[in-house]
Design a protein around this motif. Structure first.
Motif, mmCIF file in Angstrom:
data_model
loop_
_atom_site.group_PDB
_atom_site.id
_atom_site.type_symbol
_atom_site.label_atom_id
_atom_site.label_comp_id
_atom_site.label_asym_id
_atom_site.label_seq_id
_atom_site.Cartn_x
_atom_site.Cartn_y
_atom_site.Cartn_z
ATOM 1 N N LEU A 114 -1.156 46.408 -20.015
ATOM 2 C CA LEU A 114 -0.292 46.282 -21.181
ATOM 3 C C LEU A 114 -1.001 46.729 -22.459
ATOM 4 N N PHE A 115 -2.309 46.471 -22.528
ATOM 5 C CA PHE A 115 -3.068 46.922 -23.700
ATOM 6 C C PHE A 115 -3.015 48.441 -23.814
ATOM 7 N N TRP A 116 -3.271 49.136 -22.702
ATOM 8 C CA TRP A 116 -3.254 50.597 -22.745
ATOM 9 C C TRP A 116 -1.841 51.127 -22.996
ATOM 10 N N LEU A 117 -0.837 50.429 -22.466
ATOM 11 C CA LEU A 117 0.539 50.837 -22.743
ATOM 12 C C LEU A 117 0.840 50.720 -24.232
ATOM 13 N N ALA A 118 0.372 49.641 -24.856
ATOM 14 C CA ALA A 118 0.576 49.466 -26.295
ATOM 15 C C ALA A 118 -0.081 50.591 -27.082
ATOM 16 N N LEU A 119 -1.281 50.995 -26.660
ATOM 17 C CA LEU A 119 -1.981 52.078 -27.358
ATOM 18 C C LEU A 119 -1.243 53.401 -27.175
ATOM 19 N N PHE A 120 -0.812 53.683 -25.935
ATOM 20 C CA PHE A 120 -0.008 54.879 -25.698
ATOM 21 C C PHE A 120 1.240 54.868 -26.583
ATOM 22 N N GLY A 121 1.912 53.718 -26.639
ATOM 23 C CA GLY A 121 3.142 53.612 -27.414
ATOM 24 C C GLY A 121 2.918 53.824 -28.895
ATOM 25 N N ALA A 122 1.831 53.231 -29.426
ATOM 26 C CA ALA A 122 1.542 53.381 -30.851
ATOM 27 C C ALA A 122 1.270 54.843 -31.202
ATOM 28 N N LEU A 123 0.495 55.525 -30.372
ATOM 29 C CA LEU A 123 0.216 56.935 -30.624
ATOM 30 C C LEU A 123 1.476 57.782 -30.474
ATOM 31 N N GLY A 131 10.920 56.950 -32.225
ATOM 32 C CA GLY A 131 11.759 56.084 -31.401
ATOM 33 C C GLY A 131 11.077 55.516 -30.177
ATOM 34 N N ASP A 132 9.760 55.540 -30.124
ATOM 35 C CA ASP A 132 9.018 55.037 -28.965
ATOM 36 C C ASP A 132 9.431 53.610 -28.601
ATOM 37 N N ILE A 133 9.542 53.342 -27.281
ATOM 38 C CA ILE A 133 9.874 52.007 -26.796
ATOM 39 C C ILE A 133 8.701 51.361 -26.071
ATOM 40 N N LEU A 134 7.630 52.122 -25.812
ATOM 41 C CA LEU A 134 6.518 51.627 -25.006
ATOM 42 C C LEU A 134 5.768 50.496 -25.698
ATOM 43 N N ALA A 138 5.239 46.695 -24.284
ATOM 44 C CA ALA A 138 3.921 46.078 -24.122
ATOM 45 C C ALA A 138 3.882 44.709 -24.802
ATOM 46 N N VAL A 139 4.402 44.630 -26.014
ATOM 47 C CA VAL A 139 4.426 43.352 -26.739
ATOM 48 C C VAL A 139 5.256 42.324 -25.974
ATOM 49 N N CYS A 140 6.445 42.739 -25.527
ATOM 50 C CA CYS A 140 7.300 41.829 -24.764
ATOM 51 C C CYS A 140 6.661 41.461 -23.426
ATOM 52 N N GLY A 141 5.904 42.405 -22.852
ATOM 53 C CA GLY A 141 5.223 42.124 -21.596
ATOM 54 C C GLY A 141 4.211 41.012 -21.734
ATOM 55 N N PHE A 142 3.492 40.977 -22.857
ATOM 56 C CA PHE A 142 2.530 39.895 -23.080
ATOM 57 C C PHE A 142 3.235 38.540 -23.191
ATOM 58 N N VAL A 143 4.453 38.535 -23.697
ATOM 59 C CA VAL A 143 5.243 37.303 -23.752
ATOM 60 C C VAL A 143 5.763 36.952 -22.361
ATOM 61 N N PHE A 144 6.293 37.957 -21.675
ATOM 62 C CA PHE A 144 6.968 37.716 -20.404
ATOM 63 C C PHE A 144 6.016 37.318 -19.284
ATOM 64 N N GLU A 396 0.682 58.807 -15.199
ATOM 65 C CA GLU A 396 0.517 57.602 -14.398
ATOM 66 C C GLU A 396 -0.936 57.485 -13.923
ATOM 67 N N TRP A 397 -1.496 58.620 -13.530
ATOM 68 C CA TRP A 397 -2.896 58.646 -13.084
ATOM 69 C C TRP A 397 -3.830 58.236 -14.220
ATOM 70 N N LEU A 398 -3.631 58.802 -15.406
ATOM 71 C CA LEU A 398 -4.478 58.460 -16.549
ATOM 72 C C LEU A 398 -4.357 56.981 -16.878
ATOM 73 N N TRP A 399 -3.136 56.466 -16.881
ATOM 74 C CA TRP A 399 -2.893 55.048 -17.181
ATOM 75 C C TRP A 399 -3.601 54.159 -16.162
ATOM 76 N N ARG A 400 -3.546 54.513 -14.896
ATOM 77 C CA ARG A 400 -4.200 53.716 -13.864
ATOM 78 C C ARG A 400 -5.720 53.794 -13.967
ATOM 79 N N CYS A 401 -6.253 54.966 -14.269
ATOM 80 C CA CYS A 401 -7.699 55.075 -14.456
ATOM 81 C C CYS A 401 -8.185 54.161 -15.571
ATOM 82 N N LEU A 402 -7.461 54.149 -16.676
ATOM 83 C CA LEU A 402 -7.829 53.296 -17.792
ATOM 84 C C LEU A 402 -7.675 51.818 -17.431
ATOM 85 N N THR A 403 -6.613 51.496 -16.701
ATOM 86 C CA THR A 403 -6.347 50.113 -16.325
ATOM 87 C C THR A 403 -7.410 49.575 -15.377
ATOM 88 N N TYR A 404 -7.766 50.354 -14.343
ATOM 89 C CA TYR A 404 -8.730 49.898 -13.341
ATOM 90 C C TYR A 404 -10.171 50.140 -13.755
#
Length: 414
Positions: A114-123, A131-134, A138-144, A396-404
């Protein structure tokens, strides 16, 4: 995300990207449908200034019946429905990635994701398209993530109940706004952005100026959008609950009782038919007239029911042996992150990037639909082609590399 049977806990799943064979086809199918539909809704935000979106005004270059039909299709069949579906599916992904709350390792993995998703979304929002929704997801994901271990029944009652309440509020608000006394309607109109030809052209010129002027326009719109999305958290989180509840109950995987699917199909279909009929009457009425007495506007508040109709129809078509038809959305859904951001890169290149044709502020709705259709075809073609050689999309690959925190394999193994 990691695919598991909804009757089991995902705690035993390894901390790594899900194998292709273990993915849940229905979820990819629905996600693919949603990401394609989202482009139809977002097109006007790429092609015209943000003030038109804020004022809920159509593009001013209406060329006739083709544009009337184009706007009617967006409003009735896509607007709010695709975002709702994408939100519900995001709630499912929170559980599939993070597992139960007791699983601390998977919980930490989810937070990194979720942290990396938030960064992707902000950029994405600040630099490319406001109009980014990512970031919001991410913010709602931290709540959910606090609710992901709830039972299906609790998720459905709480998430579905709050969603139904918001839908009723929206129906009442839309109907009330459409039937305000003239003096109040006039005062309300004064608070909307100026969409006069001069104001619209000034905004268009600022975007077409390129450089810092265009960047400043986008950044300003993004700041306003981010603030607005904070107020949408109480809407988004219940939708995530509803989505996860439908998954845990077996509805999204095609294992719910047929009576449940048929009930949603009938209720949602009737709502869609009524919304389409009233919307068409309103769309073809003289400017300023509302022969539906607010019913066209009010019916848009029931978007979640139409969303469930779409999901149910696709699930049933798959169950009834038409996977050859519904399966075209699966590769698009497996690469939803890549396809969503690719849509931005294509649209900004066509409409306001200095290296593109700079169509910003010139296209009618029908011309925008031509662009949307071309991108749909491209993504329906390129997604399976890419996945024939790779196990996931490039982003998706980049996101997973950063996540793991390590390089994960992307090429398919024999």
């Amino acid at each position: 995300m990691t695919a598991v049977d909804s009757t089991l806990t995902p705690a035993a799943a390894p901390l790594g990207p899900v194998a292709v064979k273990d993915r849940i086809q229905n979820l990819d199918m629905l996600r693919g449908w949603a990401v394609l539909g989202i482009l139809a809704v977002n097109a006007v935000s790429f092609a015209w200034p943000v003030l038109l979106t804020m004022a809920e005004a159509p593009p001013p270059t209406n060329a006739g019946m083709a544009d009337t039909v184009g706007l009617w299709v967006i409003d009735v069949f896509f607007s709010d429905k695709m975002r709702t579906l994408f939100t519900m599916l995001f709630g499912v992904s929170i559980f599939l990635v993070g597992g139960e709350r007791s699983d601390l390792d998977r919980g930490n993995l989810l937070r990194r994701r979720l942290f990396w998703l938030a960064l992707f979304g902000a950029l994405h929002g600040a630099v490319l398209w406001y109009g980014d929704i990512l970031l919001h997801y991410a913010v709602c994901g931290f709540v959910f993530l606090m609710f992901r271990s709830w039972r299906a029944s609790r998720l459905l009652w709480v998430g579905g109940g709050i969603t139904a309440l918001w839908a009723l509020v929206a129906v009442g608000a839309y109907w009330g706004m459409a039937n305000l006394p003239p003096e109040f309607a006039s005062k309300m109109a004064q608070g909307r952005p100026d969409v006069s030809p001069a104001a619209v052209q000034a905004a268009v010129d600022a975007y077409l100026g390129g450089g810092m002027a265009a960047f400043g326009q986008n950044l300003s719109a993004w700041f306003s959008f981010v603030i607005l999305t904070l107020f949408l958290i109480p809407v988004t989180v219940p939708l995530m609950m509803l989505g996860l509840g439908l998954f845990k109950s077996g509805y999204l995987t095609g294992r719910a009782p047929m009576a449940a699917y048929l009930t949603v199909l009938v209720l949602g279909g009737l709502n869609l038919a009524a919304s389409a009929w009233w919307g068409w009457i309103e769309a073809t009425a003289p400017e300023g007239a509302d022969p539906t007495m607010g019913l066209a506007s009010a019916s848009t508040g029931a978007a979640p029911l139409i969303t469930l109709f779409y999901a149910t129809l696709l699930i049933l078509l798959s169950k009834w042996g038409l996977k050859a038809l519904t399966g075209i959305f699966v590769p698009v859904g497996r690469m939803a992150f890549t396809n969503y951001l690719t849509q931005t890169l294509i649209m900004m290149t066509l409409y306001y990037a200095p290296w593109g044709p700079m169509w910003f502020g010139t296209h009618s709705t029908s011309e925008m639909w031509a662009v949307v259709g071309a991108i749909w075809i491209a993504q329906l073609v390129w997604s399976p082609l890419w996945l024939s050689a790779f196990s996931m999309g490039p982003l998706e690959w980049l996101w997973r590399c950063l996540t793991y925190g390590r390089m994960v394999p992307i090429r398919k193994t024999a």
